[in-house]
Design an enzyme around this catalytic site. Structure first.
Site, PDB file in Angstrom:
ATOM      1  N   GLY A   1       9.255   1.257   8.192  1.00 24.92           N
ATOM      2  CA  GLY A   1       8.043   2.432   8.654  1.00 24.92           C
ATOM      3  C   GLY A   1       8.160   2.233  10.541  1.00 24.92           C
ATOM      4  O   GLY A   1       8.114   1.391  10.635  1.00 24.92           O
ATOM      5  N   GLU A   2       7.814   3.636  10.574  1.00 30.90           N
ATOM      6  CA  GLU A   2       7.608   3.751  12.056  1.00 30.90           C
ATOM      7  C   GLU A   2       5.700   3.355  12.540  1.00 30.90           C
ATOM      8  O   GLU A   2       5.878   3.169  13.983  1.00 30.90           O
ATOM      9  CB  GLU A   2       7.478   5.628  12.555  1.00 30.90           C
ATOM     10  N   LYS A   3       5.451   2.766  11.691  1.00 27.05           N
ATOM     11  CA  LYS A   3       4.293   2.405  12.500  1.00 27.05           C
ATOM     12  C   LYS A   3       4.487   0.884  13.526  1.00 27.05           C
ATOM     13  O   LYS A   3       3.857   1.112  14.086  1.00 27.05           O
ATOM     14  CB  LYS A   3       3.186   1.734  11.350  1.00 27.05           C
TER      15      LYS A   3
ATOM     16  N   ARG B   1      -3.354  -5.292   7.649  1.00 23.04           N
ATOM     17  CA  ARG B   1      -4.167  -6.259   7.765  1.00 23.04           C
ATOM     18  C   ARG B   1      -5.918  -4.952   7.955  1.00 23.04           C
ATOM     19  O   ARG B   1      -6.643  -6.012   8.184  1.00 23.04           O
ATOM     20  CB  ARG B   1      -3.949  -5.946   9.481  1.00 23.04           C
TER      21      ARG B   1
ATOM     22  N   HIS C   1       0.666  -1.310  -0.090  1.00 19.16           N
ATOM     23  CA  HIS C   1      -0.068   0.008  -0.160  1.00 19.16           C
ATOM     24  C   HIS C   1       0.941   1.228  -0.070  1.00 19.16           C
ATOM     25  O   HIS C   1       2.442   1.131  -0.226  1.00 19.16           O
ATOM     26  CB  HIS C   1      -0.862  -0.191   0.998  1.00 19.16           C
TER      27      HIS C   1
ATOM     28  N   GLY D   1       2.226   3.040   1.917  1.00 20.95           N
ATOM     29  CA  GLY D   1       3.018   3.646   3.419  1.00 20.95           C
ATOM     30  C   GLY D   1       4.413   2.264   2.889  1.00 20.95           C
ATOM     31  O   GLY D   1       5.327   3.274   2.949  1.00 20.95           O
ATOM     32  N   HIS D   2       4.170   1.183   2.535  1.00 20.08           N
ATOM     33  CA  HIS D   2       5.096   0.659   1.883  1.00 20.08           C
ATOM     34  C   HIS D   2       5.835   1.976   0.257  1.00 20.08           C
ATOM     35  O   HIS D   2       7.569   1.828   0.602  1.00 20.08           O
ATOM     36  CB  HIS D   2       5.046  -0.772   0.809  1.00 20.08           C
TER      37      HIS D   2
ATOM     38  N   GLN E   1       9.218  -2.539  16.029  1.00 18.88           N
ATOM     39  CA  GLN E   1      10.649  -3.573  15.372  1.00 18.88           C
ATOM     40  C   GLN E   1      11.137  -2.388  15.222  1.00 18.88           C
ATOM     41  O   GLN E   1      12.424  -3.199  15.137  1.00 18.88           O
ATOM     42  CB  GLN E   1       9.136  -3.675  14.537  1.00 18.88           C
TER      43      GLN E   1
END
Ligand code: PAF
Length: 295
Positions: A149-151, A189, A34, A36-37, A155
């Site tokens: 990603g910072e989401k 998700r 999406h 974001g990627h 991680q």
């Protein structure tokens, strides 16, 4: 764009590109791409000559009863998006390429402390799966930089620590969370959400933001803020997993040395587990006593 599913072919191609003087930026993903990627891809493209994206739904990071089988696999659509972004190399290995001797026989990379809290407590083994596959992908691709990603803030922190602890010569770059107009963090998700759930989902970000505003205004009782936020999520239809105000560097409790606060949350809407976070820098000359007394 060249697509490889075998390590040997990929490494031969990347070796040549490197010898020709190109820098390599790497974006590891599990596909179902999406915006974001694509923001991660654009960052890698800004920083490096060659962008390598991997698509691998990593079974090692899914626990029993999690959504490994249901996880969306959309390779053809993903390829089109990557091609349109000018990605030169796609690595899409099968499970047998990454775990040739099976997952039970795999050496595991474990990052202590940072990996044991928050999502690490509710998804035991999850971060070991992430750090193990990311180490393997780093060794296969040998990038100059890798973009995350910072989401997935926890991680990102864990990967940074792993790279430091193992002296890996890779620069880790974090990219701000990409959001829908109503604030919901983009995630593969989100596609599991029903229409009703989708309309409730932005409340996660709103609750994080309200908490950040309260702290920025000097509200100092963190336990109360956390429990108020959990209550608000429950009342909106979420099943909160955690809502935590932490030191952004250590992900442990805020102390007088904390320079930046991370407020992190994970909550389920039906079967879908959503995560998000916001951060707040503390002014070093602010009245520390006011914030610290909340603990
Ligand atoms: O964030 C993800 O999509 C995955 O955890 C990653 C980093 C690709 C490892 O499988």
């Amino acid at each position: 764009m060249r697509t490889y599913s075998g390590n040997a072919q990929l490494q031969a191609a990347l070796g040549k590109l490197r010898r020709d003087g190109n820098t390599i930026g790497f974006v590891p993903t599990m596909g179902n791409l999406h915006e974001g990627h694509l923001d991660l891809v654009r960052k890698a493209r800004d920083l490096c000559d060659i962008v390598v994206v991997s698509i691998f739904v990593n079974p090692l990071q899914f626990g029993a009863g999690e959504d490994l089988d249901a996880y969306p696999r959309t390779l053809a659509a993903d390829k089109e998006k990557l091609f349109a972004e000018g990605v030169q190399v796609l690595y899409a290995p099968g499970v047998e390429e990454i775990y040739p001797e099976g997952m039970a026989a795999q050496t595991i990379v474990h990052v202590p402390d940072l990996g044991d809290t928050l999502c690490g407590s509710s998804r035991p083994g999850h971060f070991d799966g992430v750090t193990t596959v990311v180490s393997k992908l780093f060794n296969i691709v040998q990038p100059d930089i890798a973009v995350f990603g910072e989401k997935d803030f926890q991680q990102l922190s864990i990967v940074r620590k792993m790279v430091t602890d193992l002296c890996l010569p890779i620069r880790i770059v974090g990219v701000a969370t990409t959001r829908a107009e109503d604030g919901l963090a983009l995630s593969s998700r989100n596609g599991y959400l029903s229409l009703d759930q989708r309309s409730i989902a932005p409340m996660l970000h709103q609750t994080l933001n309200s908490c950040r505003e309260a702290i920025a205004c000097g509200f100092d009782n963190f336990l109360q803020l956390e429990s108020h936020a959990r209550m608000r999520l429950l009342q909106s239809g979420f099943e909160p997993d955690y809502f935590a105000i932490r030191d952004a560097r250590t992900l442990s409790q805020v102390t007088e040395d904390t320079e930046e606060i991370a407020i992190l949350a994970a909550a389920r809407l039906g079967k879908t587990r959503l995560i998000d976070n916001v951060r707040l820098s503390l002014n070093p000359v602010s009245d520390w006593g006011m914030l610290a007394s909340g603990h």
